[in-house]
Design a protein around this motif. Structure first.
Motif, mmCIF file in Angstrom:
data_model
loop_
_atom_site.group_PDB
_atom_site.id
_atom_site.type_symbol
_atom_site.label_atom_id
_atom_site.label_comp_id
_atom_site.label_asym_id
_atom_site.label_seq_id
_atom_site.Cartn_x
_atom_site.Cartn_y
_atom_site.Cartn_z
ATOM 1 N N GLY A 16 0.840 -1.208 0.000
ATOM 2 C CA GLY A 16 0.000 0.000 0.000
ATOM 3 C C GLY A 16 0.869 1.250 0.000
ATOM 4 O O GLY A 16 0.648 2.179 -0.781
ATOM 5 N N PRO A 119 -4.687 4.655 -2.639
ATOM 6 C CA PRO A 119 -4.024 3.513 -3.284
ATOM 7 C C PRO A 119 -5.036 2.707 -4.090
ATOM 8 O O PRO A 119 -6.247 2.940 -3.986
ATOM 9 N N TYR A 123 -5.434 -2.406 -1.723
ATOM 10 C CA TYR A 123 -4.601 -2.060 -0.564
ATOM 11 C C TYR A 123 -5.320 -1.167 0.442
ATOM 12 O O TYR A 123 -4.731 -0.722 1.417
HETATM 13 P P1 ADP Z 1 2.259 7.321 10.038
HETATM 14 O O1 ADP Z 1 2.615 6.883 11.412
HETATM 15 O O2 ADP Z 1 2.944 8.573 9.625
HETATM 16 O O3 ADP Z 1 0.787 7.336 9.714
HETATM 17 P P2 ADP Z 1 2.434 4.978 8.348
HETATM 18 O O4 ADP Z 1 3.657 4.215 8.011
HETATM 19 O O5 ADP Z 1 1.350 4.265 9.085
HETATM 20 O O6 ADP Z 1 2.962 6.235 9.131
HETATM 21 O O7 ADP Z 1 1.818 5.605 7.031
HETATM 22 C C1 ADP Z 1 2.544 6.500 6.250
HETATM 23 C C2 ADP Z 1 1.633 7.065 5.187
HETATM 24 O O8 ADP Z 1 1.240 6.027 4.297
HETATM 25 C C3 ADP Z 1 0.327 7.664 5.714
HETATM 26 O O9 ADP Z 1 -0.025 8.753 4.884
HETATM 27 C C4 ADP Z 1 -0.680 6.560 5.552
HETATM 28 O O10 ADP Z 1 -1.988 7.054 5.387
HETATM 29 C C5 ADP Z 1 -0.163 5.940 4.264
HETATM 30 N N1 ADP Z 1 -0.559 4.530 4.169
HETATM 31 C C6 ADP Z 1 -0.384 3.546 5.072
HETATM 32 N N2 ADP Z 1 -0.875 2.373 4.619
HETATM 33 C C7 ADP Z 1 -1.379 2.637 3.386
HETATM 34 C C8 ADP Z 1 -2.069 1.862 2.407
HETATM 35 N N3 ADP Z 1 -2.376 0.579 2.599
HETATM 36 N N4 ADP Z 1 -2.431 2.472 1.277
HETATM 37 C C9 ADP Z 1 -2.171 3.786 1.096
HETATM 38 N N5 ADP Z 1 -1.552 4.581 1.964
HETATM 39 C C10 ADP Z 1 -1.159 4.017 3.102
#
Ligand code: ADP
Length: 159
Positions: A16, A119, A123
């Motif tokens: 994702g 995404p 995902y």
């Molecule tokens: P944070 O702690 O900054 O939210 P993450 O690693 O959980 O860090 O997520 C980083 C970014 O990626 C965020 O903008 C989140 O919304 C996005 N994100 C996480 N998982 C997905 C996914 N499956 N599809 C699209 N975007 C994602």
């Protein structure tokens, strides 16, 4: 040179995250993935391990760099001459927090634009925490993370 940064915890990177990184890297000349240490989230992997997994998962995309910072994101963006921040949006539940962050960042640095991307549908329900729980219970998540990341998860959680 139009640069964008993609910040997150990435504990670990999933398909994702990669979907968003690929989309953003096609729209900009350079994408910097910025790994936040985020101790509040008690990450499973160290910053170095997370950066290593991202580098191995994005080596085919030539305009992606991987960095980390302890600084304010907008300051990191300015120092690296980035004009935008990209974040992924999955569900309405993501919106409130992301909206607050974007508004706060505009307040601090109005010249840096926040962009949200969705995404691919497959995902939309993915997040790193759910995947870690499934691996602990020996479930199959191979369609959701790169092979190298899958191996690291099994080593960390099941050995
Ligand atoms: P944070 O702690 O900054 O939210 P993450 O690693 O959980 O860090 O997520 C980083 C970014 O990626 C965020 O903008 C989140 O919304 C996005 N994100 C996480 N998982 C997905 C996914 N499956 N599809 C699209 N975007 C994602």
């Amino acid at each position: 040179m139009r640069k964008i940064i993609y910040p997150g915890t990435f504990d670990p990177i999933t398909n994702g995250h990669l979907d968003i990184a690929e989309r953003a890297s096609k729209l900009f000349d350079e994408l910097i993935i910025v790994v936040a240490s985020n101790p509040d989230k008690d990450p499973l992997f160290s910053v170095d391990e997370r950066m290593d997994m991202i580098k191995k998962s994005t080596h085919q995309l030539k305009n992606i760099q991987v960095e980390t910072t302890e600084r304010l994101l907008v300051d990191f963006a300015k120092d690296n001459s980035a004009m935008a921040i990209v974040r992924g949006l999955r569900h309405v539940s993501d919106f409130e927090y992301e909206f607050q962050m974007a508004m706060m960042n505009y307040h601090m640095a109005p010249e840096i634009t926040t962009i949200f991307m969705m995404p691919d549908e497959k995902y939309i329900h993915l997040n790193s925490s759910i995947l870690k729980n499934i691996v602990k219970l020996n479930g199959d998540i191979s369609e959701y993370v790169p092979t190298y990341v899958l191996d690291q998860l099994h080593t960390k959680l099941n050995s």
